[in-house]
Every structure is written in structure tokens, then in C-alpha cells.
Design an enzyme around this catalytic site. Structure first.
Site, mmCIF file in Angstrom:
data_model
loop_
_atom_site.group_PDB
_atom_site.id
_atom_site.type_symbol
_atom_site.label_atom_id
_atom_site.label_comp_id
_atom_site.label_asym_id
_atom_site.label_seq_id
_atom_site.Cartn_x
_atom_site.Cartn_y
_atom_site.Cartn_z
ATOM 1 N N ARG A 5 29.389 -42.405 1.833
ATOM 2 C CA ARG A 5 28.830 -43.973 1.504
ATOM 3 C C ARG A 5 29.827 -44.938 1.899
ATOM 4 O O ARG A 5 31.029 -44.659 1.551
ATOM 5 C CB ARG A 5 28.552 -43.828 -0.016
ATOM 6 C CG ARG A 5 28.088 -45.245 -0.424
ATOM 7 C CD ARG A 5 29.254 -46.171 -1.017
ATOM 8 N NE ARG A 5 28.734 -47.480 -1.603
ATOM 9 C CZ ARG A 5 29.687 -48.419 -1.877
ATOM 10 N NH1 ARG A 5 30.754 -48.352 -1.906
ATOM 11 N NH2 ARG A 5 29.355 -49.658 -2.398
ATOM 12 N N VAL A 6 29.451 -45.862 2.491
ATOM 13 C CA VAL A 6 30.283 -47.313 2.828
ATOM 14 C C VAL A 6 29.489 -48.550 2.054
ATOM 15 O O VAL A 6 28.266 -48.745 2.190
ATOM 16 C CB VAL A 6 30.343 -47.391 4.396
ATOM 17 C CG1 VAL A 6 31.016 -48.740 4.626
ATOM 18 C CG2 VAL A 6 31.164 -46.047 4.984
ATOM 19 N N GLY A 7 30.531 -49.097 1.624
ATOM 20 C CA GLY A 7 29.908 -50.566 0.918
ATOM 21 C C GLY A 7 30.178 -51.623 1.916
ATOM 22 O O GLY A 7 30.370 -51.757 3.029
ATOM 23 N N ASP A 8 30.286 -52.711 1.343
ATOM 24 C CA ASP A 8 30.191 -53.893 1.973
ATOM 25 C C ASP A 8 31.858 -54.402 2.440
ATOM 26 O O ASP A 8 32.011 -54.898 3.523
ATOM 27 C CB ASP A 8 29.981 -55.236 0.942
ATOM 28 C CG ASP A 8 31.160 -55.362 -0.229
ATOM 29 O OD1 ASP A 8 31.385 -54.304 -0.587
ATOM 30 O OD2 ASP A 8 31.657 -56.214 -0.643
ATOM 31 N N THR B 178 39.039 -52.786 -5.943
ATOM 32 C CA THR B 178 39.049 -53.318 -4.369
ATOM 33 C C THR B 178 40.110 -54.281 -4.447
ATOM 34 O O THR B 178 40.414 -55.342 -5.356
ATOM 35 C CB THR B 178 37.605 -53.925 -3.893
ATOM 36 O OG1 THR B 178 36.774 -52.700 -3.970
ATOM 37 C CG2 THR B 178 37.929 -54.509 -2.650
ATOM 38 N N GLY C 198 28.972 -53.143 -3.619
ATOM 39 C CA GLY C 198 28.640 -53.521 -2.141
ATOM 40 C C GLY C 198 27.189 -53.666 -1.914
ATOM 41 O O GLY C 198 27.015 -54.429 -0.868
ATOM 42 N N THR D 96 34.405 -58.752 -3.707
ATOM 43 C CA THR D 96 34.397 -57.274 -4.181
ATOM 44 C C THR D 96 33.440 -57.418 -5.427
ATOM 45 O O THR D 96 33.101 -58.225 -6.019
ATOM 46 C CB THR D 96 35.881 -57.404 -5.310
ATOM 47 O OG1 THR D 96 35.761 -56.319 -6.181
ATOM 48 C CG2 THR D 96 36.003 -58.836 -6.262
ATOM 49 N N GLY D 97 32.825 -56.181 -5.681
ATOM 50 C CA GLY D 97 31.811 -55.833 -6.679
ATOM 51 C C GLY D 97 30.816 -55.022 -5.997
ATOM 52 O O GLY D 97 31.300 -54.072 -5.099
#
Ligand code: ASP
Length: 294
Positions: A192-195, A164, A217, A214-215
């Protein structure tokens, strides 16, 4: 407007590196990019213009898991997320699961600048960006490429994407901004959606602090990281370094790992991480740039 601050800029190319791999290309790219950002800011570019440019260049390089370096989800579709926030306002824009728009961060900036909304997703986001004249990916096979240090097999495994990208900046007029862009986790399920595109989680800027995370999410979402850092600073008067570490510790307690870059209105920069390495670089007016991977 008169000059009120010494500018500061930090960029990242994702948490998690494999110590046995050669990241010299990434280091060279981050070195060039932070110098470009330093020049922009010394010539008076705004924080928001600088973070957008930094992330566009990180996306276009194909060296990270964002923009050209993104990997497809299990459905075979590329689904990218991004967000940008101008702490001076504040104003924000975000997109999630875009598949056709070439630059997710330009898409997020366009949402911020030209719509009354903050976030668009999926097909609607691509259609909005196309209507605004943003370039599209015509041929995914030739546009996307595997980022540095990543094998095709790894992109099918469900793990931290190691790439990211993000930027945070404080300009000479005291304005803060943050931008983050990602291809998401490797091997993710469609949709799927992350942070990253969530304002206040993976990306946030105010008049106090700018943060790009970053990480993993899901853990950053559970800990509400970016806005949590601002709250710790504002409500408890904690310095940025303490607030950022406390928030990252909350991620670790939940079982997650990753890192973040953040700049306070004072010009303090922090880049903590609890993953194996994080590609990162920073510069402050009058100081030499710093670039690290491990
Ligand atoms: N935070 C990103 C996500 O969960 C992934 C990453 O930073 O590597 O989508």
C-alpha cells in the site's frame, strides 16, 4: 543571486495526536529543529537543502512515524515512502515502499539529483539507492523504534499513523521547496502506498507555493490536494489560506482527515488541519518561532 525575500520555514510531525499523551519530547524536538532550520536559512541555505535536512532529522529522531519511527506493514516488512520537490526548476524525486534504505528523503533527493526519473518503488528503489552509496538498515530490530505516544498494539490497527513528517521552505532568493516522509498508515497491507510520495498530492512545490500533507492518504489522493491548492491560487487568484482550507474541506467532504503545511511565494505560512491536533512548527525571518501540537 541577490536577496529577494524574507525566508520562511514550516515543519510537521504528522496529523492526529492523542490529547491524553505527553508530547513534551516532541515539542522540545520541534523547538530545537525549527531553530536549526532558522539558522540554516539565515546563513543562506537553499529551500531545498533546508527541507531535506529538516526531514532527515525528523526521520532519524524516531519520534515520528517516518524513518526510524516507522512501523512494519502486515507482512512484517518496513515499507517507507518519501518525496521532495524544488519549485525552482521545477524538479522532483520520490520513492515508495523502500525497505532497506535508511533515509527515504535522502533517497528521494538522490532520485531527483542523479536520475532522469521522478519516482522509484520497492526493490528497484532500494537497489538504486544502494548503487548511489546511500546507507542501508543493517538490523531492522535495532534501527526502528516506536515513536512517541504510540503503543505496539496501535501499529497493528489500520488508522492514521500520527507521525508522517514534512517541511516547506521559502529561501531568501525566493525559491520554494517541499519534502515529506512517512512509514504510511499503521496496519497497512504490504504494497500500500499513500499520498506522501505522490508529486502534486502529498508533496508539491512551484514558484507559487510549497505544500506538505499528512492524513488519510487515500482521501488526499482523491482530492489531489497539493496541486489543487496551487491551482486554486493560480487560476482563481485565491490567497493561500483560502486555497488550503478549501482543499482540506474537500478532503473532509470525502470523509478524510489530516492537515498540511504550506508557504506561498509571499512568505505567508499556513498550517491547517481537521484532525485532533498536528505536530507543527514554523518561523519567518525576523519573527519568533512557533511550535504547537494541539
Ligand atoms: N499520509 C500518510 C499516508 O497516507 C499517513 C499520514 O500522514 O499519517 O501514508
Amino acid at each position: 543571486m541577490s536577496k529577494t525575500s524574507r525566508f520562511a520555514l514550516a515543519i510537521h510531525g504528522g496529523a492526529g495526536v492523542k490529547p491524553d499523551r505527553d508530547y513534551s519530547e516532541v515539542e522540545a524536538h520541534l523547538t530545537k529543529l525549527i531553530a536549526h532550520g532558522e539558522t540554516m536559512m539565515s546563513e543562506g541555505a537553499s529551500a531545498v537543502a533546508t527541507v531535506e535536512t529538516m526531514v532527515i532529522e525528523l526521520e532519524q529522531s524516531g519520534l515520528y512515524v517516518a524513518g526510524r519511527g516507522a512501523a512494519p506493514s502486515k507482512s512484517g516488512r518496513y515499507e517507507l515512502d518519501a518525496a521532495i520537490m524544488d519549485g525552482d526548476g521545477p524538479r522532483a524525486g520520490a520513492v515508495a515502499s523502500v525497505s532497506r534504505t535508511r533515509s527515504p528523503i535522502r533517497a528521494a533527493r538522490t532520485v531527483m539529483d542523479t536520475s532522469p526519473y521522478i519516482m522509484f518503488v520497492g526493490e528497484g528503489a532500494d537497489a538504486f539507492c544502494a548503487a548511489q552509496g546511500l546507507p542501508e538498515v543493517e538490523d531492522a530490530e535495532s534501527w526502528y523504534r516506536l515513536p512517541v505516544g504510540v503503543s505496539a498494539k496501535e501499529t497493528q490497527m489500520n488508522e492514521l499513523s500520527h507521525g508522517t513528517v514534512g517541511a516547506v521552505a521559502l529561501d531568501s532568493q525566493g525559491r520554494l521547496a517541499a519534502a515529506t516522509s512517512t512509514g504510511g498508515l499503521f496496519g497497512k497491507e504490504a504494497g500500500r502506498v499513500g499520498d506522501t510520495p505522490l508529486i502534486g498530492v502529498g508533496t508539491f512545490a512551484s514558484r507559487t507555493v510549497a505544500v506538505s500533507c499528512t492524513g488519510l492518504g487515500e482521501y488526499f489522493m482523491l482530492a489531489g490536494v497539493a496541486r489543487d491548492i496551487e491551482a486554486r491560487m493560480t487560476y482563481s487568484g485565491r490567497p493561500l489560506a483560502d486555497a488550503a482550507q478549501a482543499s482540506l474541506d474537500a478532503v473532509a467532504r470525502l470523509g478524510g482527515d489530516g492537515g498540511l503545511i504550506a508557504i506561498a511565494a509571499s512568505g505567508e505560512i499556513v498550517m491547517p488541519f481537521n484532525s485532533p491536533g498536528m505536530k507543527r512548527a514554523c518561523v519567518r525571518e525576523g519573527e519568533s518561532p512557533k511550535v504547537s501540537v494541539l
